[in-house]
Design a protein around this motif. Structure first.
Motif, PDB file in Angstrom:
ATOM      1  N   SER A   1      -6.477   0.019  10.281  1.00 37.06           N
ATOM      2  CA  SER A   1      -7.932  -0.043  10.458  1.00 37.06           C
ATOM      3  C   SER A   1      -8.473  -1.420  10.092  1.00 37.06           C
ATOM      4  O   SER A   1      -9.348  -1.966  10.788  1.00 37.06           O
ATOM      5  CB  SER A   1      -8.608   1.033   9.607  1.00 37.06           C
TER       6      SER A   1
ATOM      7  N   LEU B   1       0.830  -1.207   0.000  1.00 39.48           N
ATOM      8  CA  LEU B   1       0.000   0.000   0.000  1.00 39.48           C
ATOM      9  C   LEU B   1       0.868   1.263   0.000  1.00 39.48           C
ATOM     10  O   LEU B   1       0.562   2.239  -0.690  1.00 39.48           O
ATOM     11  CB  LEU B   1      -0.929  -0.001   1.213  1.00 39.48           C
ATOM     12  N   ALA B   2       1.957   1.236   0.789  1.00 42.66           N
ATOM     13  CA  ALA B   2       2.823   2.411   0.870  1.00 42.66           C
ATOM     14  C   ALA B   2       3.533   2.687  -0.448  1.00 42.66           C
ATOM     15  O   ALA B   2       3.908   3.835  -0.728  1.00 42.66           O
ATOM     16  CB  ALA B   2       3.847   2.220   1.983  1.00 42.66           C
TER      17      ALA B   2
ATOM     18  N   TRP C   1       1.145   7.601   5.286  1.00 42.86           N
ATOM     19  CA  TRP C   1       0.197   7.699   6.395  1.00 42.86           C
ATOM     20  C   TRP C   1      -1.166   7.128   6.013  1.00 42.86           C
ATOM     21  O   TRP C   1      -1.865   6.556   6.863  1.00 42.86           O
ATOM     22  CB  TRP C   1       0.079   9.136   6.881  1.00 42.86           C
ATOM     23  N   LYS C   2      -1.532   7.267   4.743  1.00 50.08           N
ATOM     24  CA  LYS C   2      -2.786   6.667   4.303  1.00 50.08           C
ATOM     25  C   LYS C   2      -2.681   5.145   4.282  1.00 50.08           C
ATOM     26  O   LYS C   2      -3.618   4.441   4.685  1.00 50.08           O
ATOM     27  CB  LYS C   2      -3.160   7.178   2.918  1.00 50.08           C
ATOM     28  N   ALA C   3      -1.537   4.636   3.809  1.00 54.25           N
ATOM     29  CA  ALA C   3      -1.337   3.183   3.808  1.00 54.25           C
ATOM     30  C   ALA C   3      -1.355   2.635   5.227  1.00 54.25           C
ATOM     31  O   ALA C   3      -1.954   1.574   5.491  1.00 54.25           O
ATOM     32  CB  ALA C   3      -0.009   2.860   3.114  1.00 54.25           C
ATOM     33  N   TYR C   4      -0.708   3.337   6.142  1.00 58.60           N
ATOM     34  CA  TYR C   4      -0.689   2.903   7.542  1.00 58.60           C
ATOM     35  C   TYR C   4      -2.097   2.899   8.124  1.00 58.60           C
ATOM     36  O   TYR C   4      -2.493   1.951   8.836  1.00 58.60           O
ATOM     37  CB  TYR C   4       0.226   3.831   8.340  1.00 58.60           C
ATOM     38  N   THR C   5      -2.862   3.946   7.832  1.00 55.24           N
ATOM     39  CA  THR C   5      -4.227   4.039   8.366  1.00 55.24           C
ATOM     40  C   THR C   5      -5.112   2.920   7.831  1.00 55.24           C
ATOM     41  O   THR C   5      -5.874   2.285   8.594  1.00 55.24           O
ATOM     42  CB  THR C   5      -4.837   5.401   8.005  1.00 55.24           C
ATOM     43  N   ILE C   6      -5.013   2.635   6.539  1.00 55.41           N
ATOM     44  CA  ILE C   6      -5.850   1.577   5.945  1.00 55.41           C
ATOM     45  C   ILE C   6      -5.485   0.215   6.509  1.00 55.41           C
ATOM     46  O   ILE C   6      -6.360  -0.575   6.906  1.00 55.41           O
ATOM     47  CB  ILE C   6      -5.700   1.595   4.412  1.00 55.41           C
TER      48      ILE C   6
ATOM     49  N   ILE D   1       0.421   4.563  -2.419  1.00 52.53           N
ATOM     50  CA  ILE D   1      -0.169   5.807  -1.904  1.00 52.53           C
ATOM     51  C   ILE D   1       0.745   6.373  -0.826  1.00 52.53           C
ATOM     52  O   ILE D   1       1.790   5.795  -0.506  1.00 52.53           O
ATOM     53  CB  ILE D   1      -1.594   5.565  -1.347  1.00 52.53           C
ATOM     54  N   VAL D   2       0.331   7.504  -0.262  1.00 49.40           N
ATOM     55  CA  VAL D   2       1.109   8.148   0.795  1.00 49.40           C
ATOM     56  C   VAL D   2       1.189   7.217   2.006  1.00 49.40           C
ATOM     57  O   VAL D   2       0.236   6.489   2.318  1.00 49.40           O
ATOM     58  CB  VAL D   2       0.462   9.492   1.188  1.00 49.40           C
TER      59      VAL D   2
ATOM     60  N   THR E   1       6.692   9.211  13.046  1.00 51.99           N
ATOM     61  CA  THR E   1       6.702  10.515  12.379  1.00 51.99           C
ATOM     62  C   THR E   1       7.676  11.505  13.007  1.00 51.99           C
ATOM     63  O   THR E   1       7.997  12.519  12.399  1.00 51.99           O
ATOM     64  CB  THR E   1       5.297  11.125  12.397  1.00 51.99           C
TER      65      THR E   1
END
Length: 545
Positions: A473, A458-459, A465-470, A462-463, A512
């Motif tokens: 979750s 995912l990373a 932080w978005k990959a980490y969030t997806i 995409i960005v 971060t």
């Protein structure tokens, strides 16, 4: 009961070891993908454009040297060495360099991989004072004293022809070295005394193995130097053919410099369009060198032999300036010594390369000079190789948030995450008398393990932080739904889910903060241990066993 507790702890420890092995396998996958991304960027650099290194422009003048020649009596063999060529250099008395760069990650792409490129304009505002430079060249190339240049004894008819140096002023060139000329889209425009001149590629390169463009110095600028030098050479020839008494009487005349009274400075402006990948290095030369760089990149990595004297970061990027007199003077010495080697036997290599680990150039390997020696017969043979590195400094535009580095950092807390999850399950068993099977431990551990399997691909798309969030979750939602049935209640499942979500959020906060991640990680581990000790402070482990 003691045997049951020991067995359960042994199973948990075994599962942790299994997952540690699995995490090591994911680490090898990250390393493989990182190397592949580096190889793709290297391929882009080879096919399009490399990182750039620019040497501050200077003036090169071809020179022909005829060594001393022993002329013997008629009928015998004279010992005369052949003439050889070398290059004399004139450096600017003052240089103000300005670099305005626009950095982008969208110019060069290969699938999901991209290279950080820059495109901008480099300006060199130089001032030359030719009378001082010509005087210095004359002193360096003046013939030997008359006492050494003519010998005629009663017992010998041998004569020594003095060393003769001819400076080809009409072939003087302004040299603008750029390591990869593919990054120069249009030939630079050089303004000499308010007269624009278009630079050209050299038809017969003066400098070996050095890529550059050149501009012929207008003859009216060096006309006075040519006249004075011709006059001085006539005096030298007159001295060489005079008698011993006349030569000794003329020694003071031969050692004088040309009568140069023109102290007017010559201003030269170079506008150089330049593009490159990853990093830009500048090699300072001259007497007084100042460099100012402006760019829209927010996270520069300053590289080379000197850090900027001043730097400023804004919402639009950064601005930095360099000035280092020691490095500049040392470059003048190294470069002039190299170029003045007989028959151009010294090779200056200016080539910026990508470092696969940091995607930046290794400064110490930027420029290497291979020197030679001249024998008494005038021939040149290769000496043992001596590496001479010119000093450079610049900026690397490597991405600050590398997905592979961040994924690797996230994995360092993976085992702690699994231990906390298993420990929470175990406390529910001890405190709430829940019965959890080892298979259920295994499934929850697999769900935690899948988080890292999802995070990396995912990373790359995409960005981070978005990959980490997806990924977080998805795993938290799956484990929360599963623990509702394992723990037998929504309240217990909510407590476990909230704990797991808090762990993921805390780990992302630690990731971060690049400068304090180790400190925050240590504090976080201490807090977790303190929480476990507080929660279990009243448990009688012997009674439970």
């Amino acid at each position: 009961m003691q045997k049951t507790l020991f067995t359960k702890l042994s199973i948990i420890a075994g599962l942790c070891i299994i997952f540690a092995i699995g995490l090591n396998m994911i680490g090898s996958v990250i390393y493989e993908r990182q190397n592949y991304a580096a190889s793709v960027i290297k391929e882009i650099a080879q096919q399009h454009i490399n990182p750039q290194e620019v040497i501050t422009p200077f003036i090169a003048i071809p020179t022909t040297v005829t060594p001393e020649c022993q002329i013997t009596a008629p009928g015998t063999t004279s010992k005369c060495a052949p003439s050889y060529s070398k290059i004399e250099t004139i450096f600017a008395n003052q240089t103000q360099a300005t670099q305005d760069l626009e950095v982008s990650t969208d110019t060069y792409k290969r699938g999901i991989y991209h290279a950080t490129s820059y495109d901008g304009a480099l300006t060199f505002d130089q001032r030359y004072i030719f009378d001082k430079a010509i005087s210095r060249l004359y002193e360096a190339t003046s013939p030997a004293s008359a006492e050494q240049s003519s010998v005629n004894t009663p017992t010998s008819n041998n004569k020594t022809k003095p060393k003769e140096t001819i400076i080809h002023w009409n072939e003087a060139k302004l040299i603008i070295p750029v390591s990869d000329l593919r990054g120069v889209a249009t030939l630079p425009t050089v303004t000499i005394e308010q007269k624009p001149i278009k630079a050209t590629y050299p038809q017969t390169p003066l400098l070996k193995n050095l890529t550059y463009v050149e501009v012929a110095i207008p003859q009216n600028i060096l006309q006075r130097a040519t006249k004075n030098m011709a006059s001085q050479q006539s005096k030298s020839r007159l001295i060489a053919t005079s008698t011993n008494s006349e030569a000794l009487a003329s020694t003071d005349i031969g050692s004088q410099s040309p009568d140069i009274k023109d102290n007017q400075a010559t201003d030269i402006m170079i506008d150089l369009p330049l593009a490159g990948i990853s990093n830009l290095n500048t090699v300072p030369t001259g007497q007084n060198f100042n460099l100012t760089m402006r760019s829209n990149w927010h996270a520069p990595n300053f590289i080379g032999k000197a850090l900027p004297n001043a730097k400023k970061f804004t919402a639009n990027g950064f601005e930095a300036s360099w000035q280092n007199q020691y490095l500049t003077i040392a470059n003048n010495q190294y470069l002039s010594q190299c170029l003045s080697t007989a028959n151009n036997r010294c090779v200056v290599i200016s080539k910026a390369t990508l470092d696969t680990s940091s995607q930046s150039m290794t400064p110490d390997d930027a420029i290497t000079a291979i020197e030679g020696i001249v024998t008494e017969e005038g021939t040149t043979v290769t000496d043992s190789y001596q590496n001479v590195r010119l000093n450079s400094f610049g900026v690397s535009f490597a991405e600050p948030n590398d997905v592979y580095l961040q994924t690797e950092r996230a994995m360092k807390y993976a085992l702690l995450l699994i231990l906390v999850s298993f420990g929470t399950f175990f406390l529910f068993e001890v405190i709430k008398s829940s019965r959890i099977h080892p298979i259920q431990y295994l499934l929850v551990g697999c769900a935690l393990f899948v988080f890292y399997v999802l995070l990396l691909p995912l990373a790359e798309q995409i960005v981070f932080w978005k990959a980490y969030t997806i990924a977080a979750s998805a795993c938290v939602g799956l484990i929360g739904w599963y623990t509702y049935y394992v723990l037998g209640g929504i309240k217990r499942a909510a407590i476990f889910t909230a704990t797991l979500a808090g762990l993921y959020a805390s780990f992302f906060g630690i990731l971060t903060t690049e400068d304090m991640n180790l400190l925050l990680g240590a504090v976080f581990c201490f807090v977790l241990l303190a929480c476990v000790m507080v929660m279990t402070r009243k448990i009688d482990w012997y009674k439970i066993a």
